[in-house]
Design an enzyme around this catalytic site. Structure first.
Site, mmCIF file in Angstrom:
data_model
loop_
_atom_site.group_PDB
_atom_site.id
_atom_site.type_symbol
_atom_site.label_atom_id
_atom_site.label_comp_id
_atom_site.label_asym_id
_atom_site.label_seq_id
_atom_site.Cartn_x
_atom_site.Cartn_y
_atom_site.Cartn_z
ATOM 1 N N LYS A 64 0.804 -1.228 0.000
ATOM 2 C CA LYS A 64 0.000 0.000 0.000
ATOM 3 C C LYS A 64 0.841 1.284 0.000
ATOM 4 O O LYS A 64 0.377 2.328 -0.439
ATOM 5 C CB LYS A 64 -0.960 0.011 1.198
ATOM 6 C CG LYS A 64 -2.108 -0.973 1.046
ATOM 7 C CD LYS A 64 -3.111 -0.844 2.165
ATOM 8 C CE LYS A 64 -4.193 -1.896 2.020
ATOM 9 N NZ LYS A 64 -5.246 -1.753 3.031
ATOM 10 N N ASP A 100 -10.199 2.787 2.307
ATOM 11 C CA ASP A 100 -10.364 1.956 3.517
ATOM 12 C C ASP A 100 -11.101 2.690 4.647
ATOM 13 O O ASP A 100 -12.112 2.204 5.147
ATOM 14 C CB ASP A 100 -8.996 1.504 4.045
ATOM 15 C CG ASP A 100 -8.370 0.418 3.177
ATOM 16 O OD1 ASP A 100 -9.119 -0.359 2.560
ATOM 17 O OD2 ASP A 100 -7.130 0.343 3.144
#
Ligand code: ATR
Length: 276
Positions: A64, A100
């Site tokens: 990420k 997220d």
């Protein structure tokens, strides 16, 4: 549409299950493939995805952060968090986003709209990668307090630096302090991996009050020991699969430019996770 997921290990990922249903819902032709990539092959995989003309892809652990230098542009929110979980290719120009944390609050808002109405106190347990987006999004939701309890206090301290809102206060707590004061909070969010495929709890809920909402981002099992004990105490619970579905919804909407509805899929997803 050419979509997929880059990460390692990902063979058990539930994302293909979700995105295939979104493609079907919008009547779109396409695929969502698993691009499992070991560290040494990461650059090679990125080259492959460029040549393959993907419309977009998700990024998961451990990439990420590592994906960022390969992007043409990073959205301001993802940049602040320092992590990208969604890449959109706009005619070959790659833009990175993070869905997220916002996915988490969107799911929570849907399940418990009243939580977002008055000033409330929130406790986040954990200060790792998963906690970052959630902490940032909860601070943006204008709660009165968003406190952090973590085993390693220095990590909780650096996480609290993400808070740019002067209206939201953050206290850092040890697990002992959190256990003692747990009755002060209207929402408790468990963000560590403790409880994943194991009967273990990160901290005790002995002092929990009935009117609390207890949330766990672990979704295997769907009802973690932490949530089971919260339920036994009369609290309301919010299960981890919701975040997974809502972050996927936000990613898919960026790729397709259209809205997808998660409600019907949610029940099917729950049955799938319970292996019914
Ligand atoms: P992720 O990206 O999944 O959040 P991470 O960045 O490794 O993973 O963070 C894991 C979080 O779970 C951290 O808050 C970690 O606590 P530390 O900061 O003290 O390491 C927490 N965690 C993991 N295992 C734990 C355990 N057995 N007890 C308490 N906290 C734990």
């Amino acid at each position: 549409m050419r979509l997929g997921l880059v990460g390692y290990p990902i063979q058990h990922s539930l994302s293909p299950w979700i995105h295939k249903r979104f493609l079907h819902q919008l009547n779109l032709e396409g695929s969502y493939q698993l691009f499992e990539t070991e560290k040494e092959q990461f650059s090679e995989m990125i080259n492959y995805l460029r040549k393959y003309n993907v419309n977009g892809f998700n990024v998961t652990v451990p990439y990420k952060q590592q994906i960022i230098p390969y992007l043409d542009h990073v959205d301001g929110y993802a940049e602040e968090i320092g992590a990208v979980n969604t890449v959109v290719s706009e005619n070959g120009v790659w833009v990175g986003y993070n869905t997220d944390g916002i996915g988490y609050t969107l799911g929570l808002k849907h399940a418990y709209p009243s939580l977002f109405v008055e000033k409330k106190k929130v406790l986040i347990i954990g200060a790792g990668g998963a906690a970052r987006g959630i902490y940032h999004a909860l601070c943006e939701s204008q709660f009165e307090h968003v406190d952090i309890a973590n085993r390693t206090l220095s990590k909780a301290n650096s996480l609290s630096q993400l808070n740019k809102s002067s209206n939201v206060q953050t206290d850092i707590l040890t697990f002992e302090e959190a256990e003692k004061n747990i009755g002060d909070y209207q929402l408790i969010v468990q963000t560590t991996s403790v409880g994943m495929n194991e009967d273990r709890m990160v901290l005790s809920l002995d002092n929990l009050k009935r009117d609390t909402i207890v949330s766990d981002i672990v979704y295997q099992p769907l009802l973690t020991m932490f949530l089971q004990q919260a339920k036994d105490k009369g609290a309301s619970i919010h299960q981890g699969h919701t975040m997974l579905l809502y972050q996927a919804k936000l990613a898919f909407e960026k790729w397709s430019g259209k809205e997808v509805v998660v409600q019907g899929i949610m029940k099917e997803f729950e049955r799938f996770l319970k292996k019914e």
